[in-house]
Each structure stands twice: as C-alpha cells, then as structure tokens.
Design a protein around this motif. Structure first.
Motif, PDB file in Angstrom:
ATOM      1  N   PHE A 149       0.845  -1.197   0.000  1.00  0.00           N
ATOM      2  CA  PHE A 149       0.000   0.000   0.000  1.00  0.00           C
ATOM      3  C   PHE A 149       0.877   1.243   0.000  1.00  0.00           C
ATOM      4  CE2 PHE A 149      -2.798  -3.236   1.726  1.00  0.00           C
ATOM      5  CZ  PHE A 149      -4.030  -2.935   1.161  1.00  0.00           C
ATOM      6  N   SER A 150       0.307   2.287  -0.552  1.00  0.00           N
ATOM      7  CA  SER A 150       0.991   3.599  -0.541  1.00  0.00           C
ATOM      8  C   SER A 150      -0.074   4.692  -0.497  1.00  0.00           C
ATOM      9  CB  SER A 150       1.885   3.780  -1.761  1.00  0.00           C
ATOM     10  OG  SER A 150       1.133   3.701  -2.957  1.00  0.00           O
ATOM     11  N   VAL A 151       0.263   5.802   0.166  1.00  0.00           N
ATOM     12  CA  VAL A 151      -0.663   6.938   0.302  1.00  0.00           C
ATOM     13  C   VAL A 151      -0.357   7.934  -0.806  1.00  0.00           C
ATOM     14  CG1 VAL A 151      -1.487   8.791   1.808  1.00  0.00           C
ATOM     15  CG2 VAL A 151      -0.784   6.604   2.801  1.00  0.00           C
ATOM     16  N   GLU A 152      -1.377   8.213  -1.619  1.00  0.00           N
ATOM     17  CA  GLU A 152      -1.193   9.145  -2.746  1.00  0.00           C
ATOM     18  C   GLU A 152      -1.839  10.503  -2.522  1.00  0.00           C
ATOM     19  OE1 GLU A 152      -2.459   7.307  -6.350  1.00  0.00           O
ATOM     20  OE2 GLU A 152      -0.683   6.042  -6.480  1.00  0.00           O
ATOM     21  N   GLY A 153      -2.789  10.595  -1.614  1.00  0.00           N
ATOM     22  CA  GLY A 153      -3.445  11.900  -1.376  1.00  0.00           C
ATOM     23  C   GLY A 153      -4.216  11.914  -0.081  1.00  0.00           C
ATOM     24  N   LEU A 154      -4.390  13.144   0.455  1.00  0.00           N
ATOM     25  CA  LEU A 154      -5.150  13.347   1.685  1.00  0.00           C
ATOM     26  C   LEU A 154      -5.929  14.647   1.539  1.00  0.00           C
ATOM     27  CD1 LEU A 154      -5.862  12.636   4.642  1.00  0.00           C
ATOM     28  CD2 LEU A 154      -3.800  13.905   5.331  1.00  0.00           C
ATOM     29  N   THR A 155      -7.224  14.534   1.785  1.00  0.00           N
ATOM     30  CA  THR A 155      -8.113  15.689   1.676  1.00  0.00           C
ATOM     31  C   THR A 155      -8.812  15.891   3.026  1.00  0.00           C
ATOM     32  OG1 THR A 155      -8.479  15.253  -0.673  1.00  0.00           O
ATOM     33  CG2 THR A 155     -10.035  16.718   0.422  1.00  0.00           C
ATOM     34  N   VAL A 156      -8.790  17.170   3.524  1.00  0.00           N
ATOM     35  CA  VAL A 156      -9.403  17.490   4.813  1.00  0.00           C
ATOM     36  C   VAL A 156     -10.706  18.230   4.550  1.00  0.00           C
ATOM     37  CG1 VAL A 156      -9.130  18.694   7.008  1.00  0.00           C
ATOM     38  CG2 VAL A 156      -7.150  17.657   5.888  1.00  0.00           C
ATOM     39  N   LYS A 157     -11.781  17.710   5.152  1.00  0.00           N
ATOM     40  CA  LYS A 157     -13.093  18.342   5.075  1.00  0.00           C
ATOM     41  C   LYS A 157     -13.573  18.676   6.487  1.00  0.00           C
ATOM     42  CE  LYS A 157     -14.368  16.145   0.703  1.00  0.00           C
ATOM     43  NZ  LYS A 157     -15.354  15.313  -0.010  1.00  0.00           N
ATOM     44  N   PRO A 158     -14.612  19.479   6.621  1.00  0.00           N
ATOM     45  CA  PRO A 158     -15.043  19.896   7.964  1.00  0.00           C
ATOM     46  C   PRO A 158     -15.360  18.743   8.905  1.00  0.00           C
ATOM     47  CG  PRO A 158     -16.114  21.254   6.327  1.00  0.00           C
ATOM     48  CD  PRO A 158     -15.382  20.167   5.574  1.00  0.00           C
ATOM     49  N   SER A 159     -15.908  17.638   8.355  1.00  0.00           N
ATOM     50  CA  SER A 159     -16.312  16.558   9.256  1.00  0.00           C
ATOM     51  C   SER A 159     -15.674  15.205   8.936  1.00  0.00           C
ATOM     52  CB  SER A 159     -17.841  16.388   9.234  1.00  0.00           C
ATOM     53  OG  SER A 159     -18.266  16.099   7.903  1.00  0.00           O
ATOM     54  N   ASN A 160     -14.794  15.164   7.963  1.00  0.00           N
ATOM     55  CA  ASN A 160     -14.167  13.866   7.637  1.00  0.00           C
ATOM     56  C   ASN A 160     -12.864  14.080   6.880  1.00  0.00           C
ATOM     57  OD1 ASN A 160     -14.780  13.935   4.660  1.00  0.00           O
ATOM     58  ND2 ASN A 160     -16.882  13.869   5.420  1.00  0.00           N
ATOM     59  N   PHE A 161     -12.157  13.001   6.751  1.00  0.00           N
ATOM     60  CA  PHE A 161     -10.921  12.973   5.947  1.00  0.00           C
ATOM     61  C   PHE A 161     -11.132  11.951   4.807  1.00  0.00           C
ATOM     62  CE2 PHE A 161      -9.662  14.086  10.241  1.00  0.00           C
ATOM     63  CZ  PHE A 161      -8.781  15.131  10.049  1.00  0.00           C
ATOM     64  N   LYS A 267       2.104  18.698   4.790  1.00  0.00           N
ATOM     65  CA  LYS A 267       2.140  20.147   5.014  1.00  0.00           C
ATOM     66  C   LYS A 267       0.784  20.725   4.641  1.00  0.00           C
ATOM     67  CE  LYS A 267       7.049  21.137   4.215  1.00  0.00           C
ATOM     68  NZ  LYS A 267       8.003  21.900   3.372  1.00  0.00           N
ATOM     69  N   GLY A 268       0.420  21.829   5.345  1.00  0.00           N
ATOM     70  CA  GLY A 268      -0.840  22.520   5.044  1.00  0.00           C
ATOM     71  C   GLY A 268      -2.047  21.758   5.495  1.00  0.00           C
ATOM     72  N   LEU A 269      -1.950  21.087   6.599  1.00  0.00           N
ATOM     73  CA  LEU A 269      -3.089  20.305   7.060  1.00  0.00           C
ATOM     74  C   LEU A 269      -4.253  21.205   7.456  1.00  0.00           C
ATOM     75  CD1 LEU A 269      -4.118  17.449   7.747  1.00  0.00           C
ATOM     76  CD2 LEU A 269      -3.166  17.751  10.045  1.00  0.00           C
ATOM     77  N   LEU A 270      -3.970  22.421   7.967  1.00  0.00           N
ATOM     78  CA  LEU A 270      -5.020  23.320   8.423  1.00  0.00           C
ATOM     79  C   LEU A 270      -5.298  24.452   7.452  1.00  0.00           C
ATOM     80  CD1 LEU A 270      -3.961  23.631  12.177  1.00  0.00           C
ATOM     81  CD2 LEU A 270      -5.637  22.081  11.177  1.00  0.00           C
ATOM     82  N   ASP A 271      -4.420  24.681   6.471  1.00  0.00           N
ATOM     83  CA  ASP A 271      -4.546  25.832   5.584  1.00  0.00           C
ATOM     84  C   ASP A 271      -5.223  25.504   4.253  1.00  0.00           C
ATOM     85  OD1 ASP A 271      -3.260  27.283   7.523  1.00  0.00           O
ATOM     86  OD2 ASP A 271      -1.277  26.962   6.632  1.00  0.00           O
ATOM     87  N   ALA A 272      -5.162  24.263   3.821  1.00  0.00           N
ATOM     88  CA  ALA A 272      -5.681  23.943   2.486  1.00  0.00           C
ATOM     89  C   ALA A 272      -6.548  22.697   2.560  1.00  0.00           C
ATOM     90  CB  ALA A 272      -4.533  23.720   1.484  1.00  0.00           C
ATOM     91  N   LYS A 273      -7.475  22.621   1.579  1.00  0.00           N
ATOM     92  CA  LYS A 273      -8.322  21.430   1.507  1.00  0.00           C
ATOM     93  C   LYS A 273      -7.531  20.202   1.065  1.00  0.00           C
ATOM     94  CE  LYS A 273     -12.575  23.977   0.588  1.00  0.00           C
ATOM     95  NZ  LYS A 273     -13.701  24.159  -0.333  1.00  0.00           N
ATOM     96  N   LYS A 274      -6.582  20.444   0.179  1.00  0.00           N
ATOM     97  CA  LYS A 274      -5.742  19.339  -0.295  1.00  0.00           C
ATOM     98  C   LYS A 274      -4.370  19.507   0.325  1.00  0.00           C
ATOM     99  CE  LYS A 274      -4.390  16.753  -4.385  1.00  0.00           C
ATOM    100  NZ  LYS A 274      -4.463  16.656  -5.867  1.00  0.00           N
ATOM    101  N   VAL A 275      -3.973  18.493   1.074  1.00  0.00           N
ATOM    102  CA  VAL A 275      -2.741  18.571   1.834  1.00  0.00           C
ATOM    103  C   VAL A 275      -1.606  18.057   0.972  1.00  0.00           C
ATOM    104  CG1 VAL A 275      -1.603  17.885   3.965  1.00  0.00           C
ATOM    105  CG2 VAL A 275      -4.088  18.230   3.943  1.00  0.00           C
ATOM    106  N   GLU A 276      -0.445  18.709   1.113  1.00  0.00           N
ATOM    107  CA  GLU A 276       0.754  18.259   0.389  1.00  0.00           C
ATOM    108  C   GLU A 276       1.426  17.144   1.195  1.00  0.00           C
ATOM    109  OE1 GLU A 276       5.113  19.923  -1.072  1.00  0.00           O
ATOM    110  OE2 GLU A 276       3.683  21.273  -0.099  1.00  0.00           O
ATOM    111  N   ILE A 277       1.714  16.011   0.503  1.00  0.00           N
ATOM    112  CA  ILE A 277       2.383  14.881   1.146  1.00  0.00           C
ATOM    113  C   ILE A 277       3.879  15.017   0.929  1.00  0.00           C
ATOM    114  CG2 ILE A 277       2.623  12.379   1.168  1.00  0.00           C
ATOM    115  CD1 ILE A 277      -0.267  12.159   0.289  1.00  0.00           C
ATOM    116  N   VAL A 278       4.591  15.126   2.040  1.00  0.00           N
ATOM    117  CA  VAL A 278       6.037  15.266   1.972  1.00  0.00           C
ATOM    118  C   VAL A 278       6.697  13.891   1.826  1.00  0.00           C
ATOM    119  CG1 VAL A 278       8.084  16.116   3.175  1.00  0.00           C
ATOM    120  CG2 VAL A 278       5.914  17.386   3.338  1.00  0.00           C
ATOM    121  N   SER A 279       6.290  12.935   2.638  1.00  0.00           N
ATOM    122  CA  SER A 279       6.842  11.574   2.575  1.00  0.00           C
ATOM    123  C   SER A 279       5.808  10.589   3.106  1.00  0.00           C
ATOM    124  CB  SER A 279       8.140  11.461   3.360  1.00  0.00           C
ATOM    125  OG  SER A 279       7.913  11.686   4.738  1.00  0.00           O
TER     126      SER A 279
END
Length: 288
Positions: A149-161, A267-279
């Motif tokens: 498995f590998s993580v390709e993206g993470l999106t933060v919404k008001p009530s879920n991820f 990075k940008g977990l609280l500032d953007a809807k789409k979070v940048e994955i560093v590693s």
C-alpha cells in the motif's frame, strides 16, 4: 584263364578205379551217391558275354491278374466314448496346512484381524503421505505475498478525511479480495490521538493487479492540538488498517489477516483542503 570245372564223367571214374595204387580224392563223393547229370554241350566261344545278363527277359508272358472285387458300400457307425475324468490330488503339504488351520481357529482369526488392521494402517499412511505431499506442493506453488500500500493523497473536510491509497497485489498466481476484519477499523492518528475513523471498502484485485481506493474517515482536527496555521513545519500522521485478505486460485483458497501501518508527513493540514504529502511509508504484515 581256365573255364569252369565239369563233373567227372563215368569213364574217368572207372579209369581211376582200375588204378588201385592211387588214393581216392578227398573231396569227391562216391559215384553211387551222385545223381545222374544230363549231358551238356561244351560252352560256346562267347559264354562270358551271355553270363553278364543278370536279369534275362522272360520268354513266357505273365499270367493276367483277376479283376479286383467290387468295393463294398461303407456304413457309418456312431460310437460314444465317455469323457476322460481327471482327478487332481493336492500335495500332502496342502493337507497339513489345512489341518493346521483347523486345529487353531482362534489364532487364525486373530491373525486375519491383525493383517486387516495392518493393511488399513498402511493404506492410511500412504493416503496421509500423498495428502501431505499435495499440501506441501500447493503451499509453495500458491503462496500469497504481502500486499503493498501507498498513500497518494489526503483531503481534509469539515467533518471527515478522505485518504487516497494505491493497493498492489504482488502475488502472480492468486487474486485477492480485501474485507474489513471483524471489529477492525481504519484510523488516522496524530501523536497517539485519533483524528478520524472509518472502514475499508470491499475491493477485489486480480493477480499482479494494482488499483486505487478511496477511504473515508469520520472526524476532524478540532479536538487535537495541531501546529498553528501558516506553520511550514511538516506534521507526522499515522494511518493504521486492519484488513482481511482472501486469496484464491481456482479450488485453492487462503485467508490472511493483514495489518497495514503508514507513516505520513504532510504540510498545510489546516490551511488547504488538499494537503501536500512530503513523505510516506507503508508496511504490511500477516497476523496468521
């Protein structure tokens, strides 16, 4: 060469008798014992040529044979002969063996039961050996490999991820289906604090397949102490999944429990809807 001797004539014999001084010949019989011989002419000049005819031709014709009797008519007779009866007598060793078995019926019965049990255990061992060999062959021939498995993206919404994952099945001869383990969860944590929980959707993969899957987790960042907004410092998150993997190849089926742990820096977990994955780094292991 001289011719054949002729028998002495009567005159010559008489002349010999007139000479009393001469002894009589040893091989001559007395004249009175000899039969009278017919007079013979002296042999002709070619008497040897006539003597060579070994089988002279008869001058008189042979008498004709009488005609054969007529052949009588043959008659047919049916003769019934009884079939030969052959009686076989067994050798005396067989009689001794039969008498021995008759004398010990209980022992023979025990020996028969023992032989049957022995053959039953032999057949059972052979069957178990064959079954073990087949199982061993299937174990090495159809051995599932750990999913990747590998993580390709993470999106933060008001009530879920919403987490986007890529799942790879490295097993080349078996397909796999992923299900949620009974009582298992997919959780996203920050510093051992749960940010969100959810379930892994049912997914099937072919052998050596690779697919994307979206996992929704209910939760938010309000209850966690997060870095202040605008901070450029990466945030370390941990994604844990407890899954049930069912591998299948024709009649061969194997069930495995898989635990997946992913360490993700964003990075940008609280500032953007789409979070940048560093590693990111995910590790899988079988629990059974």
């Amino acid at each position: 060469m001289e011719g054949p001797r002729l028998p002495p004539s009567a005159t010559a014999h008489e002349s010999d008798d007139d000479k009393p001084d001469d002894p009589p010949s040893a091989w001559h019989r007395p004249t009175s014992s000899l039969p009278s011989l017919p007079s013979q002419d002296p042999p002709s000049h070619h008497w040897r040529n006539h003597s060579l005819k070994l089988s002279p031709t008869p001058t008189t014709p042979l008498p004709s044979l009488p005609p054969p009797d007529s052949i009588p008519e043959l008659e047919t007779y049916v003769v019934q002969v009884p079939r030969d009866q052959v009686y076989w007598t067994p050798p005396p060793e067989h009689a001794k063996y039969v008498e021995k078995r008759r004398s010990n019926p209980e022992k023979n019965k025990k020996n028969g039961c023992f032989k049957r049990l022995m053959w039953f255990f032999i057949i059972l061992l052979v069957f178990a050996f064959i079954l073990g060999a087949i199982t061993l062959i299937l174990h090495f021939a159809f051995s599932p490999a750990l999913p990747v498995f590998s993580v390709e993206g993470l999106t933060v919404k008001p009530s879920n991820f919403e987490v986007t994952l890529r799942a790879d099945n490295p097993t080349s001869n078996m397909g796999v289906s992923y299900l949620m383990k009974k009582g298992g969860l997919v959780s996203l944590m920050y510093k051992n604090k749960s940010l969100g929980r959810g379930k892994f959707p049912k997914m099937s993969q072919a052998a050596s397949g690779s697919d994307k899957v979206d996992v929704k987790l209910d939760g938010s960042t309000k209850n966690a102490v997060m870095p202040p907004r605008g901070s450029k410092q990466p945030v370390s998150l941990v994604l844990m999944m407890e899954l049930k993997a069912e591998y299948e190849a024709g009649p061969v089926k194997k069930n495995k429990e898989v635990v997946v742990t992913c360490d993700v820096k964003v990075k940008g977990l609280l500032d953007a809807k789409k979070v940048e994955i560093v590693s990111e780094n995910c590790e899988s292991e079988f629990k059974n």
